[in-house]
Design a protein around this motif. Structure first.
Motif: not given
Length: 115
Positions: A19-25, A48-50, A57-69, A75-80
């Motif tokens: 399933g997709p992960l909750f990824v902090p942005v 990523g978080f499940t 719980a780890t980053l706080g309630a105000h942390q933005g996130w998106i769903r990504l597999a 693929a997004l982070t490999a070029p970096l």
């Protein structure tokens, strides 16, 4: 001893979580950018978080996130040069405090007159 089925295994054999992960942005020029973190040894990692609960719980309630597999996150982070993905980290250090302007230089000592 009966062999555990894949769904019953407490530590799944698959390298990739289901399933997709909750990824902090963070805000970026194209709406948002994936946040990258450091491992305890200093390497860069994507995170990523499940569940949303684990993320907040780890980053706080105000942390933005998106769903990504996970493959999309890789693929997004490999070029970096980021090849590690950490799933459900238990601890994250707070962001460093903003750098304050340095203290003003002390005034030079008055020249001594001899004679």
């Amino acid at each position: 001893m009966a062999e555990l089925l894949h769904g019953e295994d407490p530590e799944p054999s698959d390298r990739y979580p289901a399933g997709p992960l909750f990824v902090p942005v963070r805000p970026g020029p194209s709406r948002c950018a994936t946040r990258l973190f450091r491992t305890p040894l200093g390497g860069r990692t994507a995170v990523g978080f499940t569940s949303e609960h684990r993320l907040t719980a780890t980053l706080g309630a105000h942390q933005g996130w998106i769903r990504l597999a996970e493959p999309a996150l890789r693929a997004l982070t490999a070029p970096l040069g980021v090849t590690t993905v950490t799933v459900n980290p238990q601890f994250a250090a707070p962001a460093p405090a903003p750098v304050r302007s340095p203290l003003p230089e002390p005034a030079p000592a008055p020249a001594l007159r001899i004679g």
